[in-house]
Write a protein that holds these residues in place. Sequence first.
Motif, PDB file in Angstrom:
ATOM      1  N   TRP A  46      -9.944  30.631  -6.448  1.00  0.00           N
ATOM      2  CA  TRP A  46     -10.110  29.848  -5.220  1.00  0.00           C
ATOM      3  C   TRP A  46      -8.974  28.849  -5.096  1.00  0.00           C
ATOM      4  CZ3 TRP A  46     -13.505  32.407  -2.621  1.00  0.00           C
ATOM      5  CH2 TRP A  46     -14.522  33.066  -3.292  1.00  0.00           C
ATOM      6  N   CYS A 146     -26.512  33.346  -7.664  1.00  0.00           N
ATOM      7  CA  CYS A 146     -26.639  33.106  -9.107  1.00  0.00           C
ATOM      8  C   CYS A 146     -26.092  31.717  -9.408  1.00  0.00           C
ATOM      9  CB  CYS A 146     -25.828  34.120  -9.900  1.00  0.00           C
ATOM     10  SG  CYS A 146     -26.308  35.801  -9.554  1.00  0.00           S
ATOM     11  N   HIS A 148     -25.281  28.757 -12.711  1.00  0.00           N
ATOM     12  CA  HIS A 148     -25.331  28.262 -14.086  1.00  0.00           C
ATOM     13  C   HIS A 148     -24.909  26.796 -14.054  1.00  0.00           C
ATOM     14  CE1 HIS A 148     -25.018  28.118 -18.417  1.00  0.00           C
ATOM     15  NE2 HIS A 148     -23.860  27.496 -18.255  1.00  0.00           N
ATOM     16  N   ASP A 179     -28.952  31.455 -14.302  1.00  0.00           N
ATOM     17  CA  ASP A 179     -28.356  32.097 -15.466  1.00  0.00           C
ATOM     18  C   ASP A 179     -28.400  31.131 -16.651  1.00  0.00           C
ATOM     19  OD1 ASP A 179     -27.182  34.071 -16.947  1.00  0.00           O
ATOM     20  OD2 ASP A 179     -25.146  33.687 -16.230  1.00  0.00           O
ATOM     21  N   ARG A 209     -28.032  33.628 -21.311  1.00  0.00           N
ATOM     22  CA  ARG A 209     -26.949  33.594 -20.332  1.00  0.00           C
ATOM     23  C   ARG A 209     -26.311  34.976 -20.241  1.00  0.00           C
ATOM     24  NH1 ARG A 209     -21.877  29.501 -19.923  1.00  0.00           N
ATOM     25  NH2 ARG A 209     -21.031  30.334 -17.974  1.00  0.00           N
ATOM     26  N   GLY A 211     -23.930  35.771 -17.738  1.00  0.00           N
ATOM     27  CA  GLY A 211     -22.652  35.789 -17.032  1.00  0.00           C
ATOM     28  C   GLY A 211     -22.920  36.250 -15.607  1.00  0.00           C
ATOM     29  N   ASP A 232     -21.905  32.249  -3.875  1.00  0.00           N
ATOM     30  CA  ASP A 232     -21.886  31.314  -4.995  1.00  0.00           C
ATOM     31  C   ASP A 232     -22.901  30.204  -4.719  1.00  0.00           C
ATOM     32  OD1 ASP A 232     -19.881  32.764  -6.135  1.00  0.00           O
ATOM     33  OD2 ASP A 232     -18.409  31.136  -6.203  1.00  0.00           O
ATOM     34  N   SER A 233     -23.188  29.426  -5.748  1.00  0.00           N
ATOM     35  CA  SER A 233     -24.219  28.386  -5.614  1.00  0.00           C
ATOM     36  C   SER A 233     -23.677  27.067  -5.068  1.00  0.00           C
ATOM     37  CB  SER A 233     -24.860  28.153  -6.988  1.00  0.00           C
ATOM     38  OG  SER A 233     -23.851  28.018  -7.973  1.00  0.00           O
ATOM     39  N   HIS A 234     -22.435  27.090  -4.565  1.00  0.00           N
ATOM     40  CA  HIS A 234     -21.846  25.891  -3.954  1.00  0.00           C
ATOM     41  C   HIS A 234     -21.159  26.309  -2.658  1.00  0.00           C
ATOM     42  CE1 HIS A 234     -19.660  27.351  -7.595  1.00  0.00           C
ATOM     43  NE2 HIS A 234     -18.874  27.798  -6.618  1.00  0.00           N
ATOM     44  N   TRP A 337     -17.400  36.130 -16.453  1.00  0.00           N
ATOM     45  CA  TRP A 337     -16.789  35.800 -15.170  1.00  0.00           C
ATOM     46  C   TRP A 337     -15.407  36.443 -15.119  1.00  0.00           C
ATOM     47  CZ3 TRP A 337     -12.189  33.459 -13.938  1.00  0.00           C
ATOM     48  CH2 TRP A 337     -12.075  32.832 -12.689  1.00  0.00           C
ATOM     49  N   HIS A 365     -16.786  27.362   0.790  1.00  0.00           N
ATOM     50  CA  HIS A 365     -16.948  27.454  -0.667  1.00  0.00           C
ATOM     51  C   HIS A 365     -16.330  26.221  -1.303  1.00  0.00           C
ATOM     52  CE1 HIS A 365     -15.312  28.644  -4.680  1.00  0.00           C
ATOM     53  NE2 HIS A 365     -16.534  29.112  -4.818  1.00  0.00           N
ATOM     54  N   ARG A 368     -13.840  24.138  -6.950  1.00  0.00           N
ATOM     55  CA  ARG A 368     -14.099  23.251  -8.078  1.00  0.00           C
ATOM     56  C   ARG A 368     -12.871  23.106  -8.976  1.00  0.00           C
ATOM     57  NH1 ARG A 368     -19.145  25.010 -11.068  1.00  0.00           N
ATOM     58  NH2 ARG A 368     -18.148  27.039 -11.148  1.00  0.00           N
ATOM     59  N   ARG A 370     -11.418  22.886 -12.759  1.00  0.00           N
ATOM     60  CA  ARG A 370     -11.848  23.267 -14.103  1.00  0.00           C
ATOM     61  C   ARG A 370     -11.011  22.498 -15.093  1.00  0.00           C
ATOM     62  NH1 ARG A 370     -14.383  28.317 -13.923  1.00  0.00           N
ATOM     63  NH2 ARG A 370     -14.429  29.121 -11.812  1.00  0.00           N
TER      64      ARG A 370
HETATM   65  N1  UDP Z   1     -22.280  31.793 -12.667  1.00  0.00           N
HETATM   66  C1  UDP Z   1     -23.367  32.318 -13.347  1.00  0.00           C
HETATM   67  N2  UDP Z   1     -23.235  32.570 -14.689  1.00  0.00           N
HETATM   68  C2  UDP Z   1     -22.074  32.344 -15.369  1.00  0.00           C
HETATM   69  C3  UDP Z   1     -20.943  31.862 -14.644  1.00  0.00           C
HETATM   70  C4  UDP Z   1     -21.077  31.610 -13.295  1.00  0.00           C
HETATM   71  O1  UDP Z   1     -24.431  32.519 -12.754  1.00  0.00           O
HETATM   72  O2  UDP Z   1     -22.022  32.598 -16.558  1.00  0.00           O
HETATM   73  C5  UDP Z   1     -22.400  31.532 -11.228  1.00  0.00           C
HETATM   74  C6  UDP Z   1     -21.864  30.176 -10.781  1.00  0.00           C
HETATM   75  O3  UDP Z   1     -22.870  29.158 -10.899  1.00  0.00           O
HETATM   76  C7  UDP Z   1     -21.471  30.450  -9.362  1.00  0.00           C
HETATM   77  C8  UDP Z   1     -21.026  31.908  -9.397  1.00  0.00           C
HETATM   78  O4  UDP Z   1     -21.589  32.470 -10.568  1.00  0.00           O
HETATM   79  O5  UDP Z   1     -22.548  30.335  -8.468  1.00  0.00           O
HETATM   80  C9  UDP Z   1     -19.515  32.074  -9.407  1.00  0.00           C
HETATM   81  O6  UDP Z   1     -18.939  31.289 -10.438  1.00  0.00           O
HETATM   82  P1  UDP Z   1     -17.761  30.247 -10.129  1.00  0.00           P
HETATM   83  O7  UDP Z   1     -18.082  29.463  -8.945  1.00  0.00           O
HETATM   84  O8  UDP Z   1     -17.466  29.530 -11.404  1.00  0.00           O
HETATM   85  O9  UDP Z   1     -16.585  31.222  -9.815  1.00  0.00           O
HETATM   86  P2  UDP Z   1     -15.349  30.968  -8.854  1.00  0.00           P
HETATM   87  O10 UDP Z   1     -15.846  30.402  -7.590  1.00  0.00           O
HETATM   88  O11 UDP Z   1     -14.421  30.038  -9.578  1.00  0.00           O
HETATM   89  O12 UDP Z   1     -14.810  32.347  -8.704  1.00  0.00           O
END
Ligand code: UDP
Length: 447
Positions: A46, A146, A148, A179, A209, A211, A232-234, A337, A365, A368, A370
Amino acid sequence: MRNAVLPHLLYGSLTLGVYTALLHIYFHHNHESSGQKKTQQPTSIWALHKKLQLQINHSSGQIPRQHVRAKIPSTYETKEQRPSVRLGREFNYTDRELLHGFLNYGFNIIISKHLGSERHVPDTRNKMCLQKHYPIHLPTASVIICFHNEELNALLRTVSSVMNLTPHKILKEIILVDDMSDFGDLKEELDHHLENFRGKIKIIRNKKREGLIRARMIGAARASGDVLVFLDSHCEVNKVWLQPLLNAIAKNHKVVVCPIIDIINDMTLEYQPSPIVRGAFDWYLQFKWDNVFSYEMDGPEGPTGPIRSPAMAGGIFAINRHYFNEIGQYDKGMNLWGGENLELSLRIWMCGGQLVMLPCSRVGHLLRQRIMNQTEAVKAMNHNNLRLVHVWLDEYKEQFFLRRPHLKFIPYGNISERVELRKQLGCKSFQWYLDTVFPELEPVGGS
Ligand code: UDP
Ligand code: MN
């Protein structure tokens, strides 16, 4: 538990590192606000989006004018947004809660708490989208989210935006997959909030967990809607976000569709429109956003029509539920991931499907940061990429190993099931994919 222990550990022994990280966030943020080009290597797919936006803002117009990211008109500003913008600018960057938030969640949780479980976001669609009409009878959707250790308000805004901006007739259910989070507020407190949406929401709690890749498959196995929509959850969905996705799938069940991903800023939580781009990648198998060829927008629907995309960014897309099963879901040998988005993209194209972005569907989205140690994530990403390379890249796997020679002799588990799947589905070669879908990925000279 982790919640209580982590801050002490961090504040105690890692003070210097933490302040370096905060300085990084501070400068990173200000750097971007001032609109300068960023040279640092992004840390997530992202973030690459963020980088491309900057490039596009400063480019000499390769992207049609109407698609260049524009400042949100002030008429869009809502009561809910204004305090967040103000807060973001006047921040005390050494604030303990801010620090704790960035370390645990990767964004500004003070503003997130301030915004709470619900807010309005600006309608970022091209005006031409407002003229579009969708059939009354559309397939139904199961939205799978999903999470975590997500920040509670960010998760609630994801859920409430779906509930508020989706006609209930087409929303079969929302499936939350926890998760194995260990943050306390994601248990009873979350259940309590979800009471408001009773009837539409299922929650599954993983016992270990898994993943995100296996977690999504667990959610999909419990879904009963015609179409699976992964978020995603955000995220925060925008107006009429789902209808374009369902309509395209109703016309052709082998089309997999992605919305345009708008940006929710990690520091201010402002919702910002994205330009129209397509998903691509390089020989390192790093995802990147790419300019859209003007001919893609020359069709009868102009800039509101579907845009063919060599790859999808990650977790935000919709797919017919039966088709998802038919083409082999995800590779369950992949961990944690990463890489699954490219594997699915190649599988869709090479095995008779199509992948398109729909400009009239927009989903925000949260980008975030890291800053924690990512050794485990990098290990998983390499493992997943190796599985992809050995199943899908044919003779072109050498292009990857030329760039990542140290991965050549690393074990990647048993891939025989996935090789067999490729055979059974009668998938085309990677050469075909290069010739037909993504000729810009040139084998020599790198990218
Ligand atoms: N997530 C999960 N288990 C994990 C890692 C991530 O359920 O082991 C969820 C995380 O909470 C989010 C989604 O998978 O809702 C995508 O992860 P992330 O946002 O970190 O990925 P990015 O947006 O950086 O691709
Ligand atoms: Mn995400």
